[in-house]
Structures are given as structure tokens and as C-alpha cells.
Design an enzyme around this catalytic site. Structure first.
Site, PDB file in Angstrom:
ATOM      1  N   PRO A 204       3.789   1.962   6.935  1.00 22.15           N
ATOM      2  CA  PRO A 204       5.129   2.317   6.442  1.00 22.15           C
ATOM      3  C   PRO A 204       5.346   1.918   4.976  1.00 22.15           C
ATOM      4  CG  PRO A 204       5.243   1.154   8.529  1.00 22.15           C
ATOM      5  CD  PRO A 204       3.828   1.037   8.049  1.00 22.15           C
ATOM      6  N   GLU A 205       5.859   2.848   4.187  1.00 18.56           N
ATOM      7  CA  GLU A 205       6.192   2.608   2.786  1.00 18.56           C
ATOM      8  C   GLU A 205       7.700   2.797   2.627  1.00 18.56           C
ATOM      9  OE1 GLU A 205       3.574   4.777   0.116  1.00 18.56           O
ATOM     10  OE2 GLU A 205       1.970   4.800   1.605  1.00 18.56           O
TER      11      GLU A 205
END
Ligand SMILES: [Zn+2]
Length: 280
Positions: free
Chosen positions: A2-3
Site C-alpha cells: 500500500p502507498e
């Protein structure tokens, strides 16, 4: 992994689900995701009310009353799943690490299969110190072309690695760094100080463009990422080069290539993304 767009999507989902809830139970299944002891987490969180949910970089921040902040970094496989009641059966999280039970009977599960994620509680001033060590938020006003150009010119790191350093820009990871470099026409291995002013301006616009587009699509699910409703993000179909080795570049039709840098694959078009800056 996840970014920024994935964390932002989770934050929006959690706001709908947990704001106003009061923490009644703290159950730690795997203490290795904590930086404090389970006892301290309980002492700090029990009885507090969720006042808001925010994001800083890739971190999801659950804001509690009494100036306490639960900061969750999702690592590789972390998920934050709110449920109206303790989930049973098929919809149950597979690898719960921490469960918060609320007075209403609702539950928030931090599920993390590989447990590279962290679940930490901070007093607001301690969080502010951590926050100050992170780079600017790329979608906020403090992130300017001038600042990006200046900071790039001070480093000889490959620009892909530079973009992943959370002290320089908060929230950008490998997928969006690779996609932004494709849009800006810069090779991932280019030394940061060899990015020209014109390219820095293109890169600045490209970073914002890919992050905003990904947020609109609810993030990118390659494998593990899920939003707060347990659903997948839809941006993977819009990736131009990431994960597309050997496929035609959407701009010129040349084959997308892959290079491994710090154990992470970078994808690029050898025609559109020259290793050396052009002098035009
Ligand atoms: Zn191309």
C-alpha cells in the site's frame, strides 16, 4: 504494497465506519506489529473515542481523544477492516494481528499476513516529531516544482530510489514512482542530480497525476491490498509500465523493460525514458 492512494482510500472508508466509536477492548494477537507492549497500548487506548481518521504518507492515523494517535503502517500485506460486529465465518480476517473492540459492539481488525506492518500509539507531540522527519505530502501545497528540483539536485541516488525515500516525499512507493517516471520520460536509474529543471517540472506534474488518478480508482490491487470494505482497488488496469515487462509501451510501442534496483523491480520504456538527459 500500500502507498499513498491505498492509504487514502482506507482512510476515507474508516471515516465512515469508526469515527465516534469508543474503544472498549484491545486484543493483541501478534505483539510483533506493536512498538510498545500490549499493556501500554491498552493503557493508552482504552476508553478513548475516535475523533477522526487522517493520513500522513503511507500511514493511516486514527485520532483519539486526549491527544493520542494510533499510527498504522500497512507494510506489505496489512489491512484495516472494520466490522459492525465481531466477524465469523468466511468473511473473517485471515491473519488478525490486533483487534479493537468498540462499545457499540463494532470491531476494527488490523490484519497482516506477513507482519511487516506496524500498529503504534503516540502522544500528539511524539507523533509531531516523527511527522517532521517525513518529506512533504505530494498533493499538498508545500510540494512545489522548485522544492523538488532543488532536492533532486542535492542527491546522486538513482531517481527511482530517491522517490521511494519517505524523508524526501511522503507516500510514494515503487508502483507510483515507476509510473510517474514513465509519464515524465525519465529513466529509473538516472542519478537524481541529472534530472533537468524541465524534467523536474514534468515529474512533479506526473507524481500528482498518477496519485490523483489512483485515488479516484480506489488504489491498486496487485495481490494483497484491500480497502476498508474488503474490496480491491481498480487502478491496476491503468498502470502503463509497472508489471508490464515485454508489453508494448503505450506511448511508442517499444517493449517495456525491467531492471532490479534495491531488490525492487523498476519498469521503463527504453525509448521514452532515456538514461541520460537530452540537451533539447
Ligand atoms: Zn515508449
Amino acid at each position: 504494497m500500500p502507498e499513498l492512494p491505498e492509504a487514502e482510500t482506507i482512510v476515507r472508508g474508516l471515516r465512515r465506519a469508526i469515527v465516534g466509536e469508543r474503544v472498549a477492548r484491545v486484543e493483541v494477537v501478534h505483539a510483533d506489529v506493536l512498538r510498545a507492549t500490549p499493556r501500554r497500548l491498552r493503557a493508552e487506548a482504552l476508553g478513548r473515542t475516535v475523533e477522526g481518521v487522517a493520513r500522513r504518507g503511507k500511514n493511516v492515523l486514527i485520532l483519539l481523544d486526549g491527544r493520542r494517535i494510533l499510527a498504522v503502517n500497512l507494510g506489505m500485506t496489512g489491512r484495516l477492516l472494520p466490522f459492525p460486529e465481531a466477524p465469523r465465518g468466511a468473511g473473517r480476517p485471515t491473519h488478525p494481528a490486533v483487534r479493537l473492540g468498540f462499545e457499540s459492539g463494532s470491531v476494527l481488525v488490523f490484519d497482516d499476513q506477513r507482519r511487516f506492518g506496524t500498529f503504534e500509539i503516540f502522544e500528539a507531540d511524539a507523533w509531531a516529531e516523527r511527522d517532521a522527519r517525513m518529506g512533504p505530502e505530494p498533493l499538498e501545497r508545500g510540494f512545489t516544482v522548485a522544492r523538488l528540483a532543488r532536492d533532486l539536485s542535492a542527491s546522486r541516488s538513482p531517481v527511482r530510489s530517491w522517490l521511494l525515500d519517505q524523508r524526501r516525499i511522503a507516500g510514494v512507493g515503487n508502483i507510483y514512482a515507476v509510473e510517474a517516471l514513465q509519464r515524465a520520460g525519465i529513466h529509473p536509474l538516472r542519478p537524481a542530480d541529472r534530472v533537468t529543471q524541465v524534467e523536474a517540472a514534468r515529474l512533479h506534474a506526473a507524481i500528482r497525476e498518477v496519485l490523483r488518478a489512483a485515488i479516484r480508482r480506489g488504489g491498486t490491487t496487485i495481490r494483497d491490498y484491500r480497502n476498508a470494505e474488503g474490496g480491491e482497488g481498480a487502478y491496476a488496469a491503468h498502470l502503463r509500465v509497472y508489471g508490464r515487462e515485454g508489453e508494448p509501451c503505450p506511448s511508442c510501442g517499444d517493449r517495456v523493460e525491467r531492471v532490479v534496483l534495491s531488490n525492487r523491480s523498476a519498469y521503463f520504456c527504453p525509448t521514452c525514458q532515456p538514461l541520460n538527459a537530452s540537451t533539447r
